[in-house]
Design a protein around this motif. Sequence first.
Motif, PDB file in Angstrom:
ATOM      1  N   ARG A 125      -1.521  15.951  -2.766  1.00 14.71           N
ATOM      2  CA  ARG A 125      -1.659  15.771  -4.218  1.00 14.71           C
ATOM      3  C   ARG A 125      -2.777  14.793  -4.528  1.00 14.71           C
ATOM      4  NH1 ARG A 125       4.023  16.032  -3.971  1.00 14.71           N
ATOM      5  NH2 ARG A 125       4.346  13.784  -4.282  1.00 14.71           N
ATOM      6  N   TRP A 126      -2.913  13.779  -3.683  1.00 16.34           N
ATOM      7  CA  TRP A 126      -4.003  12.804  -3.864  1.00 16.34           C
ATOM      8  C   TRP A 126      -5.354  13.491  -3.665  1.00 16.34           C
ATOM      9  CZ3 TRP A 126      -4.456   7.794  -0.373  1.00 16.34           C
ATOM     10  CH2 TRP A 126      -5.504   6.996  -0.855  1.00 16.34           C
ATOM     11  N   VAL A 127      -5.478  14.296  -2.608  1.00 17.71           N
ATOM     12  CA  VAL A 127      -6.733  15.008  -2.346  1.00 17.71           C
ATOM     13  C   VAL A 127      -7.063  15.949  -3.502  1.00 17.71           C
ATOM     14  CG1 VAL A 127      -7.854  16.700  -0.844  1.00 17.71           C
ATOM     15  CG2 VAL A 127      -6.507  14.836   0.168  1.00 17.71           C
ATOM     16  N   LYS A 128      -6.046  16.627  -4.008  1.00 21.00           N
ATOM     17  CA  LYS A 128      -6.273  17.580  -5.106  1.00 21.00           C
ATOM     18  C   LYS A 128      -6.660  16.857  -6.388  1.00 21.00           C
ATOM     19  CE  LYS A 128      -4.126  21.499  -7.481  1.00 21.00           C
ATOM     20  NZ  LYS A 128      -2.915  22.359  -7.586  1.00 21.00           N
ATOM     21  N   ALA A 129      -6.011  15.706  -6.656  1.00 25.81           N
ATOM     22  CA  ALA A 129      -6.302  14.955  -7.880  1.00 25.81           C
ATOM     23  C   ALA A 129      -7.672  14.295  -7.825  1.00 25.81           C
ATOM     24  CB  ALA A 129      -5.221  13.902  -8.113  1.00 25.81           C
ATOM     25  N   ARG A 130      -8.110  13.890  -6.623  1.00 29.85           N
ATOM     26  CA  ARG A 130      -9.383  13.179  -6.480  1.00 29.85           C
ATOM     27  C   ARG A 130     -10.136  13.776  -5.282  1.00 29.85           C
ATOM     28  NH1 ARG A 130      -9.877   8.866  -9.527  1.00 29.85           N
ATOM     29  NH2 ARG A 130     -11.292   7.768  -8.091  1.00 29.85           N
ATOM     30  N   PRO A 131     -10.717  14.958  -5.474  1.00 29.85           N
ATOM     31  CA  PRO A 131     -11.341  15.696  -4.365  1.00 29.85           C
ATOM     32  C   PRO A 131     -12.514  14.976  -3.703  1.00 29.85           C
ATOM     33  CG  PRO A 131     -11.839  16.718  -6.489  1.00 29.85           C
ATOM     34  CD  PRO A 131     -10.791  15.696  -6.748  1.00 29.85           C
ATOM     35  N   GLU A 132     -13.122  13.989  -4.387  1.00 35.45           N
ATOM     36  CA  GLU A 132     -14.243  13.253  -3.799  1.00 35.45           C
ATOM     37  C   GLU A 132     -13.792  11.981  -3.092  1.00 35.45           C
ATOM     38  OE1 GLU A 132     -17.416  14.382  -3.624  1.00 35.45           O
ATOM     39  OE2 GLU A 132     -16.455  16.185  -4.428  1.00 35.45           O
ATOM     40  N   SER A 133     -12.498  11.783  -2.987  1.00 30.52           N
ATOM     41  CA  SER A 133     -11.980  10.564  -2.365  1.00 30.52           C
ATOM     42  C   SER A 133     -12.007  10.676  -0.841  1.00 30.52           C
ATOM     43  CB  SER A 133     -10.552  10.292  -2.832  1.00 30.52           C
ATOM     44  OG  SER A 133      -9.952   9.278  -2.049  1.00 30.52           O
ATOM     45  N   ILE A 134     -12.850   9.877  -0.184  1.00 30.61           N
ATOM     46  CA  ILE A 134     -12.868   9.827   1.271  1.00 30.61           C
ATOM     47  C   ILE A 134     -11.580   9.193   1.794  1.00 30.61           C
ATOM     48  CG2 ILE A 134     -14.117   7.622   1.271  1.00 30.61           C
ATOM     49  CD1 ILE A 134     -14.429  10.402   3.921  1.00 30.61           C
ATOM     50  N   THR A 135     -11.022   8.258   1.018  1.00 32.44           N
ATOM     51  CA  THR A 135      -9.802   7.555   1.439  1.00 32.44           C
ATOM     52  C   THR A 135      -8.631   8.519   1.555  1.00 32.44           C
ATOM     53  OG1 THR A 135     -10.610   5.600   0.271  1.00 32.44           O
ATOM     54  CG2 THR A 135      -8.303   5.597   0.944  1.00 32.44           C
ATOM     55  N   ALA A 136      -8.499   9.402   0.561  1.00 29.98           N
ATOM     56  CA  ALA A 136      -7.383  10.351   0.581  1.00 29.98           C
ATOM     57  C   ALA A 136      -7.448  11.263   1.796  1.00 29.98           C
ATOM     58  CB  ALA A 136      -7.396  11.188  -0.703  1.00 29.98           C
ATOM     59  N   ARG A 137      -8.641  11.703   2.153  1.00 28.61           N
ATOM     60  CA  ARG A 137      -8.773  12.643   3.268  1.00 28.61           C
ATOM     61  C   ARG A 137      -8.578  11.946   4.622  1.00 28.61           C
ATOM     62  NH1 ARG A 137     -10.941  17.524   1.292  1.00 28.61           N
ATOM     63  NH2 ARG A 137     -11.649  17.315  -0.867  1.00 28.61           N
ATOM     64  N   ALA A 143       0.843  -1.207   0.000  1.00 23.36           N
ATOM     65  CA  ALA A 143       0.000   0.000   0.000  1.00 23.36           C
ATOM     66  C   ALA A 143       0.873   1.250   0.000  1.00 23.36           C
ATOM     67  CB  ALA A 143      -0.927  -0.010   1.202  1.00 23.36           C
ATOM     68  N   SER A 144       1.928   1.249   0.797  1.00 20.83           N
ATOM     69  CA  SER A 144       2.832   2.399   0.861  1.00 20.83           C
ATOM     70  C   SER A 144       3.524   2.629  -0.479  1.00 20.83           C
ATOM     71  CB  SER A 144       3.868   2.166   1.961  1.00 20.83           C
ATOM     72  OG  SER A 144       4.765   3.241   2.053  1.00 20.83           O
ATOM     73  N   ARG A 145       3.929   1.550  -1.118  1.00 12.55           N
ATOM     74  CA  ARG A 145       4.620   1.670  -2.407  1.00 12.55           C
ATOM     75  C   ARG A 145       3.682   2.228  -3.487  1.00 12.55           C
ATOM     76  NH1 ARG A 145       6.207  -3.192  -2.770  1.00 12.55           N
ATOM     77  NH2 ARG A 145       4.552  -4.036  -4.094  1.00 12.55           N
ATOM     78  N   ILE A 146       2.445   1.768  -3.519  1.00 14.81           N
ATOM     79  CA  ILE A 146       1.482   2.267  -4.508  1.00 14.81           C
ATOM     80  C   ILE A 146       1.227   3.758  -4.296  1.00 14.81           C
ATOM     81  CG2 ILE A 146      -0.915   2.105  -5.292  1.00 14.81           C
ATOM     82  CD1 ILE A 146      -0.832  -0.855  -4.734  1.00 14.81           C
ATOM     83  N   LEU A 147       1.160   4.166  -3.020  1.00 16.87           N
ATOM     84  CA  LEU A 147       0.964   5.586  -2.730  1.00 16.87           C
ATOM     85  C   LEU A 147       2.149   6.405  -3.232  1.00 16.87           C
ATOM     86  CD1 LEU A 147      -0.534   7.928  -1.375  1.00 16.87           C
ATOM     87  CD2 LEU A 147       0.618   7.313   0.774  1.00 16.87           C
ATOM     88  N   LYS A 148       3.349   5.949  -2.978  1.00 22.94           N
ATOM     89  CA  LYS A 148       4.540   6.681  -3.419  1.00 22.94           C
ATOM     90  C   LYS A 148       4.618   6.770  -4.943  1.00 22.94           C
ATOM     91  CE  LYS A 148       7.575   5.961   0.574  1.00 22.94           C
ATOM     92  NZ  LYS A 148       6.544   5.557   1.544  1.00 22.94           N
ATOM     93  N   GLN A 149       4.034   5.777  -5.616  1.00 22.27           N
ATOM     94  CA  GLN A 149       3.984   5.806  -7.082  1.00 22.27           C
ATOM     95  C   GLN A 149       2.821   6.661  -7.588  1.00 22.27           C
ATOM     96  OE1 GLN A 149       3.733   1.606  -7.908  1.00 22.27           O
ATOM     97  NE2 GLN A 149       5.929   1.257  -7.629  1.00 22.27           N
ATOM     98  N   GLU A 150       2.067   7.227  -6.647  1.00 24.04           N
ATOM     99  CA  GLU A 150       0.930   8.112  -6.948  1.00 24.04           C
ATOM    100  C   GLU A 150      -0.117   7.439  -7.818  1.00 24.04           C
ATOM    101  OE1 GLU A 150       1.735  12.190  -7.710  1.00 24.04           O
ATOM    102  OE2 GLU A 150       3.640  12.203  -6.611  1.00 24.04           O
ATOM    103  N   LYS A 151      -0.366   6.181  -7.556  1.00 23.97           N
ATOM    104  CA  LYS A 151      -1.424   5.435  -8.235  1.00 23.97           C
ATOM    105  C   LYS A 151      -2.720   5.628  -7.455  1.00 23.97           C
ATOM    106  CE  LYS A 151       1.725   1.911 -10.118  1.00 23.97           C
ATOM    107  NZ  LYS A 151       2.057   0.469 -10.156  1.00 23.97           N
ATOM    108  N   PHE A 152      -3.216   6.844  -7.501  1.00 21.43           N
ATOM    109  CA  PHE A 152      -4.355   7.220  -6.669  1.00 21.43           C
ATOM    110  C   PHE A 152      -5.640   6.500  -7.090  1.00 21.43           C
ATOM    111  CE2 PHE A 152      -1.905  11.453  -6.567  1.00 21.43           C
ATOM    112  CZ  PHE A 152      -1.114  11.009  -5.526  1.00 21.43           C
ATOM    113  N   VAL A 153      -5.826   6.286  -8.368  1.00 14.47           N
ATOM    114  CA  VAL A 153      -7.030   5.601  -8.840  1.00 14.47           C
ATOM    115  C   VAL A 153      -7.071   4.180  -8.299  1.00 14.47           C
ATOM    116  CG1 VAL A 153      -8.261   4.763 -10.877  1.00 14.47           C
ATOM    117  CG2 VAL A 153      -7.172   7.023 -10.924  1.00 14.47           C
TER     118      VAL A 153
END
Length: 530
Positions: free
Chosen positions: A126-138, A62-72
């Motif tokens: 950056r995740w919040v900005k890219a996907r403003p409706e993401s509850i997970t990012a917030r 999970a940490s690696r995917i986040l660092k790769q900015e695979k937000f989707v």
Amino acid sequence: MVRIVLKTWILMSLVLAWSGLSSAAEQNANSNPCNVSETDAAGFNSDFSVDIHAFQNFKDTASRILKQEKFVELDCLADRARSGKERLPGGLWKIHLLYQGLRYPVLYPVHATQEDWTGHLQLLQRWVKARPESITARVASALAYLGYASDARGTGYANTVSESGWKLFGERTAEAQRILKEASKLTGKCPEWYVAMQMVSVNQSWSVADARALFEEANKFEPEYYTYARDLAYYLLPKWSGKPGDTERFLQEAADRIGGDKGDILYFQVAAANYVICGCDDNPDLSWDRIKRGFEASEKRYGVSMENLNRIAYLASYFGERDPVYANKILTRIGEQWDAETWGSQETFEQMKQWVSVVAPAAAKVSEIEQTAAANEQRPEGVRYKAAFEKTYRELVQQCVRSDGGSVTQWQGKFKTLTNLGPKGTVEDIRIQSMGPVVSCLGQKLYSFKQENATPFPPPPQAPYWIELRLDWADFAPVQPNVSGNQSSHGFPLFIPRRDFVEVAVAGALILSLGVAYRFLGRERRSSAS
């Protein structure tokens, strides 16, 4: 006619072939609906029932995917885990473990630098900005700020935190709270939102009533998300905002409200948290029998979890009166799959394995004796005999208190004794679940009776006859200590392993039958919720 049949056969073959290809493609899509790489899929799908590293692999992935900015992909994984209420073997909620990989810039046991934290928080933004409706990012951002707040405070006592440390702690907690309030306006909801808000309540020292109200709201949202009960049980400990007994009463109430196996599972899951039971002096007085029942019910319902095995083995080894027989059974199942967060080091784990393997046979014998004594007490003549026996036994204890009463003040709570009597009331064997000069004095008196074939007790209903007493040190009034005596003889540990008894050996001197003096007693554990 032949041409028509041939054309029909070719057409049907093409249709079947296309259908087969479509079915295979659909199956592949369903097996990896979030389109993560093969490497990431492998990291998420280790066998949690046999590999203790599966938990770390999951968080690392999970940490690696986040660092790769695979937000989707992250939003897809989190949405599926939430909507399906997916659990891992042992009952751990998958969404909770996913957040464990997202909330820190580096994972345990590595310590993050300020540069690590800055980069991590910017990444989450950056995740919040890219996907403003993401509850997970917030929610991940809020959890990160709470981790950042803990970093400012440090792990020491409150008086070791600087003024600037407290200031940063408060500011970062407030930012987490702001993010959570903002996230509450989104369409999507997440059970971990309440976990983060509970952490805010601890950091901001909410009243117990407000913390309890937040728990009730969270529990209504997702009744089986056991982390809510863990966090409130932690907050109700006397070292935080509760009074003695608050954690115990709350957990019993919460588990009884659910009832049955699920209630017992909740009881185990709360006790299994290393920040609720830490192996230190202020552990809550929870029911060991119910903890075991909950663990066993969890295995039946959710399957084997190597993490759960490590936690129940730890509790059997350190908690309460301790249960080396059960610990030995579980440690055998664990093998070499020891958990670093549970045991601290492999050396500690191996030493505990060695200790329980030696202690367990003797403890099993004691358990057999206890069952025999309990059966004796169920008979009417057994009840009458116990009353007469206990009166004499207490007088012997009081004699020893008068000779060395100063040491009694060091002891608290109840202790057990087992005595084996011959047909005329002779002393054949003794075991005393305590230590110290008074116990030594008592053991010497009883052993003298054995040597002299004396009959200090009335004849039992039958022989040999085991009888068990449960005594309380508070019943034996201390006398003024002998200030001229050797005070070093009073330096005994306060914790005695489960069913550890001092017994009189046939050859003579008092021995400690189950090896009390082992180095693990009182080992400090991390006491902050993580």
